[in-house]
Design an enzyme around this catalytic site. Structure first.
Site, PDB file in Angstrom:
ATOM      1  CE  LYS A 148      -9.335  -2.103  13.527  1.00 34.14           C
ATOM      2  NZ  LYS A 148      -8.154  -2.363  12.713  1.00 34.14           N
TER       3      LYS A 148
ATOM      4  CG  ASP B 287      -7.450  -4.833   5.907  1.00 43.02           C
ATOM      5  OD1 ASP B 287      -7.088  -4.779   7.093  1.00 43.02           O
ATOM      6  OD2 ASP B 287      -7.955  -3.866   5.299  1.00 43.02           O
TER       7      ASP B 287
ATOM      8  CG  ASP C 164      -7.209  -5.693  13.654  1.00 39.64           C
ATOM      9  OD1 ASP C 164      -6.353  -5.115  14.360  1.00 39.64           O
ATOM     10  OD2 ASP C 164      -8.061  -5.090  12.995  1.00 39.64           O
ATOM     11  CB  ILE C 165      -1.359  -6.246  14.822  1.00 42.11           C
ATOM     12  CG1 ILE C 165      -0.925  -7.130  13.641  1.00 42.11           C
ATOM     13  CG2 ILE C 165      -0.283  -6.209  15.900  1.00 42.11           C
ATOM     14  CD1 ILE C 165       0.204  -6.552  12.812  1.00 42.11           C
TER      15      ILE C 165
ATOM     16  CG  PHE D 150      -2.674   5.895  13.114  1.00 38.42           C
ATOM     17  CD1 PHE D 150      -2.006   5.648  14.300  1.00 38.42           C
ATOM     18  CD2 PHE D 150      -2.439   7.086  12.450  1.00 38.42           C
ATOM     19  CE1 PHE D 150      -1.122   6.579  14.819  1.00 38.42           C
ATOM     20  CE2 PHE D 150      -1.556   8.033  12.963  1.00 38.42           C
ATOM     21  CZ  PHE D 150      -0.897   7.777  14.148  1.00 38.42           C
TER      22      PHE D 150
ATOM     23  CE  LYS E 129       9.133 -13.119 -12.943  1.00 43.45           C
ATOM     24  NZ  LYS E 129       9.854 -12.722 -14.112  1.00 43.45           N
TER      25      LYS E 129
ATOM     26  CG  ASN F  71      -0.222  -0.080   2.515  1.00 44.68           C
ATOM     27  OD1 ASN F  71       0.512   0.830   2.852  1.00 44.68           O
ATOM     28  ND2 ASN F  71      -0.392  -1.179   3.242  1.00 44.68           N
TER      29      ASN F  71
HETATM   30  N1  CTP Z   1      -4.322  -2.819  11.974  1.00 44.42           N
HETATM   31  C1  CTP Z   1      -3.618  -3.858  12.550  1.00 44.42           C
HETATM   32  N2  CTP Z   1      -3.631  -5.091  11.956  1.00 44.42           N
HETATM   33  C2  CTP Z   1      -4.344  -5.307  10.843  1.00 44.42           C
HETATM   34  C3  CTP Z   1      -5.082  -4.238  10.247  1.00 44.42           C
HETATM   35  C4  CTP Z   1      -5.037  -2.999  10.838  1.00 44.42           C
HETATM   36  O1  CTP Z   1      -2.968  -3.665  13.574  1.00 44.42           O
HETATM   37  N3  CTP Z   1      -4.332  -6.512  10.307  1.00 44.42           N
HETATM   38  C5  CTP Z   1      -4.323  -1.515  12.651  1.00 44.42           C
HETATM   39  C6  CTP Z   1      -3.606  -0.421  11.923  1.00 44.42           C
HETATM   40  O2  CTP Z   1      -2.256  -0.362  12.296  1.00 44.42           O
HETATM   41  C7  CTP Z   1      -4.386   0.804  12.398  1.00 44.42           C
HETATM   42  C8  CTP Z   1      -5.769   0.298  12.604  1.00 44.42           C
HETATM   43  O3  CTP Z   1      -5.647  -1.110  12.740  1.00 44.42           O
HETATM   44  O4  CTP Z   1      -3.921   1.255  13.649  1.00 44.42           O
HETATM   45  C9  CTP Z   1      -6.789   0.615  11.544  1.00 44.42           C
HETATM   46  O5  CTP Z   1      -6.517   0.046  10.341  1.00 44.42           O
HETATM   47  P1  CTP Z   1      -7.475   0.284   9.054  1.00 44.42           P
HETATM   48  O6  CTP Z   1      -6.873  -0.438   7.919  1.00 44.42           O
HETATM   49  O7  CTP Z   1      -7.706   1.727   8.858  1.00 44.42           O
HETATM   50  O8  CTP Z   1      -8.813  -0.351   9.532  1.00 44.42           O
HETATM   51  P2  CTP Z   1      -9.449  -1.730   9.227  1.00 44.42           P
HETATM   52  O9  CTP Z   1      -9.599  -2.441  10.497  1.00 44.42           O
HETATM   53  O10 CTP Z   1      -8.689  -2.424   8.151  1.00 44.42           O
HETATM   54  O11 CTP Z   1     -10.890  -1.352   8.721  1.00 44.42           O
HETATM   55  P3  CTP Z   1     -11.346  -0.937   7.243  1.00 44.42           P
HETATM   56  O12 CTP Z   1     -10.401  -1.592   6.286  1.00 44.42           O
HETATM   57  O13 CTP Z   1     -12.725  -1.446   7.233  1.00 44.42           O
HETATM   58  O14 CTP Z   1     -11.271   0.551   7.221  1.00 44.42           O
END
Ligand code: CTP
Length: 401
Positions: free
Chosen positions: A341, A276, A304-305, A323, A286, A208
């Site tokens: 969360k 995600d 989700d960490i 964030f 490859k 990303n």
């Molecule tokens: N985060 C995380 N681990 C993941 C995904 C996200 O720790 N696998 C944390 C990011 O570091 C950030 C927060 O979750 O602090 C929000 O991430 P974001 O991508 O904005 O939210 P999502 O939970 O992915 O929700 P959405 O994609 O529906 O916006």
């Protein structure tokens, strides 16, 4: 909180000088003694009588005022304080400071002091962005001068952009943290930063646009306040702050295990843009274009960490900050994300392409906590990091956030 602290307040010549009056009131309410120095230009915006009445102290104005020299020489004036604060720090004052000039009382005191110096810049957007000012700011940062702001906003001169001084409350927070002298000393803080790379095969990956700028600035600001920082970062092109413990990871799964290894911590800030999903069908070799046609990528969700750490039954950091990168309904989405969360605060921002935030140098965030949403003006990512670090210090110190 500032009881018995002595602040030498240098008021520069800019329309933002009016905010110094509110600042004096707040600092005195908080128990500080404020000794004012007014520059010649500063006198045009804040009268000596007003400043002196608010400080209940004499106003120091002239380098060659013999009475003042008899009462308190400029060297003594510069050393008698616990902290020297410049509000507003004009382009001219910053230039003098960066070049070691001493041709009036304010610049002489700034050159002579052996105490920490905090500046709140305020100037026209072109003046702030001018390479000369940016050079001076970089020099002063290297010299150990602390900055609070500037932020982006409408200016008295009619223009809009970075250069507007932060509010008195933000300067008060920065002063409190500066005087707490390494407010985060003895605290262990975990910061995640940057993107993750999810491999498709040995040469291709899903990534990303995160540059890691905001997370790096946060780690640096926390370290500047004395925290022991563990910095878990995905692949980026920017150097991590010197002196922090760096753990380089590539994938979300690696980031999760690095975070688990880094705990326990007093606070954890999850600034990383974690993917995600990962590719379950990632190939060890490859993938060749013409052998099996267009490959189908099968994705599975990453853990989700932030949620995992927020919901720990044992060993949860006292303050967990996530964030939220949103493109629509920023406050509503981030507020429900905080609840879903289970973290304490969410730093939410609008990453729609037209904002230029993702991958850019500036950020405009809303800090969401149990108390509600606090919208900060647009400002540099370093300024966001410094303000956030101040709030974290105050929260970990058990003070108001
Ligand atoms: N985060 C995380 N681990 C993941 C995904 C996200 O720790 N696998 C944390 C990011 O570091 C950030 C927060 O979750 O602090 C929000 O991430 P974001 O991508 O904005 O939210 P999502 O939970 O992915 O929700 P959405 O994609 O529906 O916006």
């Amino acid at each position: 909180m500032l009881h018995g602290k002595r602040i030498l307040l240098i008021i520069g010549g800019g329309i933002a000088a009016f905010k110094s009056l509110e600042l004096i009131r707040k600092l005195r309410e908080d128990g500080a003694k404020v000794t004012p120095v007014l520059t010649k230009a500063g006198e045009q915006f804040a009268t000596p009588l007003t400043v002196s009445s608010l400080c209940v102290d004499k106003v120091y104005r002239d380098l060659f005022d013999l009475t003042d020299e008899a009462e308190m020489g400029h060297i003594e004036l510069s050393r008698a304080a616990d902290l020297v604060v410049v509000v507003p720090a004009t382009a001219d004052l910053l230039a003098k400071m960066a070049n070691g000039m001493a041709n009036d009382l304010a610049s002489t005191v700034l050159l002579a002091t052996d105490k920490p110096v905090l500046v709140a810049p305020a100037m026209n957007v072109r003046m702030w962005l001018h390479p000369a000012t940016q050079r001076n700011v970089a020099t002063l940062r290297e010299d150990g001068v602390s900055f609070v702001g500037p932020v982006e906003g409408a200016m008295a001169c009619g223009e809009y952009g970075p250069g507007r001084m932060v509010e008195a409350r933000d300067i008060q927070d920065a002063i409190t943290v500066a005087l707490a002298d390494k407010a985060l000393k003895g605290k262990r803080v975990l910061v995640t930063s940057g993107p993750t790379h999810e491999p498709i095969d040995p040469v291709r990956y899903i990534a990303n646009r995160s540059s890691g700028t905001q997370g790096t600035a946060i780690a640096k600001a926390l370290q500047g306040q004395g925290a022991e920082v563990v910095f878990v970062t995905g692949p980026t092109n920017i150097a991590p702050p010197a002196g922090v413990e760096v753990v380089n990871v590539e994938t979300a799964a690696e980031m999760l295990s690095a975070v688990e290894d880094a705990l326990p911590a007093d606070a954890a800030i999850f600034a990383a843009a974690v993917a995600d999903w990962h590719v379950t069908s990632a190939s060890d070799s490859k993938i060749k274009k013409d052998i099996n046609g267009i490959p189908a990528l099968v994705l599975a969700e990453n853990s989700d960490i932030l949620a995992t750490v927020s919901q720990l039954k044992e060993g949860r950091p006292g303050l967990v900050i996530g964030f939220a990168a949103e493109t629509d309904d920023v406050i509503a989405n981030a507020t429900s994300k905080r609840e879903r969360k289970g973290c304490d605060w969410i730093v939410a921002n609008d990453v729609s392409p037209q904002t230029g935030i993702m991958g850019g140098d500036e950020n405009e965030v809303v800090l969401i906590s149990a108390e509600g949403a606090d919208a900060w003006p647009r400002m540099g990512k370093t300024a966001v990091a410094e303000l956030l670090a101040s709030r974290i210090s105050l929260a970990l110190g058990g003070e108001e956030t």
